[in-house]
Design an enzyme around this catalytic site. Structure first.
Site, PDB file in Angstrom:
ATOM      1  N   TRP A 227      -1.832  -1.149  -4.484  1.00 41.12           N
ATOM      2  CA  TRP A 227      -1.262  -1.402  -3.145  1.00 41.12           C
ATOM      3  C   TRP A 227      -0.337  -2.617  -3.140  1.00 41.12           C
ATOM      4  O   TRP A 227       0.328  -2.880  -2.140  1.00 41.12           O
ATOM      5  CB  TRP A 227      -2.387  -1.591  -2.119  1.00 41.12           C
ATOM      6  CG  TRP A 227      -3.171  -0.351  -1.825  1.00 41.12           C
ATOM      7  CD1 TRP A 227      -3.086   0.877  -2.451  1.00 41.12           C
ATOM      8  CD2 TRP A 227      -4.176  -0.194  -0.796  1.00 41.12           C
ATOM      9  NE1 TRP A 227      -3.974   1.765  -1.887  1.00 41.12           N
ATOM     10  CE2 TRP A 227      -4.652   1.139  -0.873  1.00 41.12           C
ATOM     11  CE3 TRP A 227      -4.725  -1.051   0.158  1.00 41.12           C
ATOM     12  CZ2 TRP A 227      -5.649   1.630  -0.016  1.00 41.12           C
ATOM     13  CZ3 TRP A 227      -5.701  -0.565   1.012  1.00 41.12           C
ATOM     14  CH2 TRP A 227      -6.154   0.769   0.924  1.00 41.12           C
TER      15      TRP A 227
ATOM     16  N   HIS B 139       0.659  -6.516 -15.054  1.00 34.59           N
ATOM     17  CA  HIS B 139       1.674  -5.766 -14.312  1.00 34.59           C
ATOM     18  C   HIS B 139       3.034  -6.449 -14.466  1.00 34.59           C
ATOM     19  O   HIS B 139       3.114  -7.685 -14.504  1.00 34.59           O
ATOM     20  CB  HIS B 139       1.287  -5.668 -12.832  1.00 34.59           C
ATOM     21  CG  HIS B 139       2.111  -4.650 -12.112  1.00 34.59           C
ATOM     22  ND1 HIS B 139       3.388  -4.933 -11.685  1.00 34.59           N
ATOM     23  CD2 HIS B 139       1.876  -3.356 -11.807  1.00 34.59           C
ATOM     24  CE1 HIS B 139       3.895  -3.835 -11.130  1.00 34.59           C
ATOM     25  NE2 HIS B 139       2.998  -2.872 -11.186  1.00 34.59           N
TER      26      HIS B 139
ATOM     27  N   GLU C  36       5.295  -7.051 -12.457  1.00 35.77           N
ATOM     28  CA  GLU C  36       5.614  -8.030 -11.403  1.00 35.77           C
ATOM     29  C   GLU C  36       4.916  -9.366 -11.671  1.00 35.77           C
ATOM     30  O   GLU C  36       5.457 -10.427 -11.346  1.00 35.77           O
ATOM     31  CB  GLU C  36       5.224  -7.450 -10.026  1.00 35.77           C
ATOM     32  CG  GLU C  36       6.189  -6.337  -9.635  1.00 35.77           C
ATOM     33  CD  GLU C  36       5.586  -5.213  -8.817  1.00 35.77           C
ATOM     34  OE1 GLU C  36       4.512  -5.387  -8.231  1.00 35.77           O
ATOM     35  OE2 GLU C  36       6.214  -4.130  -8.779  1.00 35.77           O
TER      36      GLU C  36
ATOM     37  N   GLU D  70       4.233   1.410 -17.817  1.00 30.88           N
ATOM     38  CA  GLU D  70       5.074   1.359 -16.620  1.00 30.88           C
ATOM     39  C   GLU D  70       6.454   0.835 -17.005  1.00 30.88           C
ATOM     40  O   GLU D  70       6.677  -0.394 -17.029  1.00 30.88           O
ATOM     41  CB  GLU D  70       4.455   0.432 -15.570  1.00 30.88           C
ATOM     42  CG  GLU D  70       3.083   0.874 -15.091  1.00 30.88           C
ATOM     43  CD  GLU D  70       2.786   0.363 -13.684  1.00 30.88           C
ATOM     44  OE1 GLU D  70       2.635   1.184 -12.787  1.00 30.88           O
ATOM     45  OE2 GLU D  70       2.739  -0.862 -13.491  1.00 30.88           O
TER      46      GLU D  70
ATOM     47  N   GLY E 120       4.246   2.758  -4.399  1.00 31.57           N
ATOM     48  CA  GLY E 120       4.665   3.145  -3.051  1.00 31.57           C
ATOM     49  C   GLY E 120       3.935   4.362  -2.501  1.00 31.57           C
ATOM     50  O   GLY E 120       3.479   4.359  -1.339  1.00 31.57           O
TER      51      GLY E 120
HETATM   52  P1  13P Z   1       5.974   2.642  -7.724  1.00 28.77           P
HETATM   53  O1  13P Z   1       5.065   3.859  -7.771  1.00 28.77           O
HETATM   54  O2  13P Z   1       6.240   2.166  -6.330  1.00 28.77           O
HETATM   55  O3  13P Z   1       7.209   2.854  -8.540  1.00 28.77           O
HETATM   56  O4  13P Z   1       5.164   1.436  -8.429  1.00 28.77           O
HETATM   57  C1  13P Z   1       4.557   1.659  -9.649  1.00 28.77           C
HETATM   58  C2  13P Z   1       3.714   0.493  -9.957  1.00 28.77           C
HETATM   59  O5  13P Z   1       4.203  -0.598 -10.164  1.00 28.77           O
HETATM   60  C3  13P Z   1       2.249   0.686  -9.979  1.00 28.77           C
HETATM   61  O6  13P Z   1       1.614  -0.406 -10.519  1.00 28.77           O
END
Ligand code: 13P
Length: 249
Positions: free
Chosen positions: A10, A94, A96, A166, A234
């Site tokens: 989330w 992650h 981010e 990812e 998302g």
């Molecule tokens: P999205 O599905 O929004 O591209 O994000 C993927 C994500 O970073 C899940 O950790």
């Protein structure tokens, strides 16, 4: 045999009220799922989410944690704090966290070790940037990210590791890796684990794909032999779309 997993990350979305609403929409629908289902709300909502889902087979997991047990780390959360609110799985690495919070392989190695020492399960994320793929360096980047953080672990520890590929260029962009690109990378990753460990470890580790997974593409991505589920951003914020992805198995 490895498990199929669909996990909703989330990120920094949903306050307490929105968390309760989304959970109430999800909890009845997930009972019949073929895949293991997880959601990762923000830290402030983990306790409430764990309470609400204690009799449901949706696992509440955390998005991050610190490697220290306690101490002078203002703003941070430890493994034992997560466990005290019923959370035993944590997402680490992650993109981010790597990009905006400067989490390096060295930091992630310590975090993974701390989680495992606390008998927690780790969903370890990694993936290349767009320029790495353009320069055909993506396999090297992914190999380094996995090797630097995980390949010192004992074989036994891998029972508590889930991998999540990812590609950064596919996160939140609407651009998904093609099913062929996902399978190619997942097969490569399983091969790496195999050559550093053995068949048992490589065949039992679940490798999730993350990056713009949606109801429209989930089935095709999940149907690849080395793709064992997804880490969803998302599309996990809406019960209908998340359930459609869960039911793609
Ligand atoms: P999205 O599905 O929004 O591209 O994000 C993927 C994500 O970073 C899940 O950790």
């Amino acid at each position: 045999m490895r498990k199929n997993i669909v996990a909703g990350n989330w990120k920094m979305n949903n306050d307490l009220a929105a968390t309760k609403t989304l959970i109430s929409e999800l909890e009845n629908q997930v009972k019949t799922s073929e895949a293991e289902v997880m959601i990762a709300p923000t830290f402030t909502n983990l306790l409430e989410a764990s309470k609400l889902l204690k009799d449901c087979n949706i696992e509440v997991i955390a998005q991050n944690m610190h490697f220290a047990e306690n101490g002078a780390y203002t703003g941070e959360i430890s493994a034992s704090m997560l466990k005290s609110v019923g959370v035993t799985t944590v997402i680490l690495g992650h993109s981010e966290r790597r990009e905006y919070f400067n989490e390096t392989d060295e930091i992630l190695k310590q975090k993974v070790e701390a989680a495992l020492e606390n008998n927690m399960r780790v969903v370890f994320c990694f993936g290349e940037q767009l320029e790495d793929r353009k320069s055909e360096n993506h396999f090297n980047i992914v190999e380094g990210q996995i090797k630097n953080v995980l390949f010192h672990l004992e074989t036994e520890a891998w029972k508590n590791i889930v991998l999540a590929y990812e590609p950064v260029w596919a996160i939140g962009t609407g651009e998904t890796a093609s099913p062929e690109q996902a399978q190619e990378m997942h097969k490569f990753i399983r091969g790496l684990v195999n050559s550093n460990y053995n068949d048992i470890v490589s065949e039992n580790v679940s490798i999730l794909y993350g990056g713009s997974v949606k109801p429209a593409n989930a089935k095709e991505i999940f149907s690849n032999p080395d793709v064992d589920g997804g880490l969803i951003g998302g599309a996990a914020l809406n019960a209908e779309s998340f359930m459609a992805i869960v039911n793609a198995f």
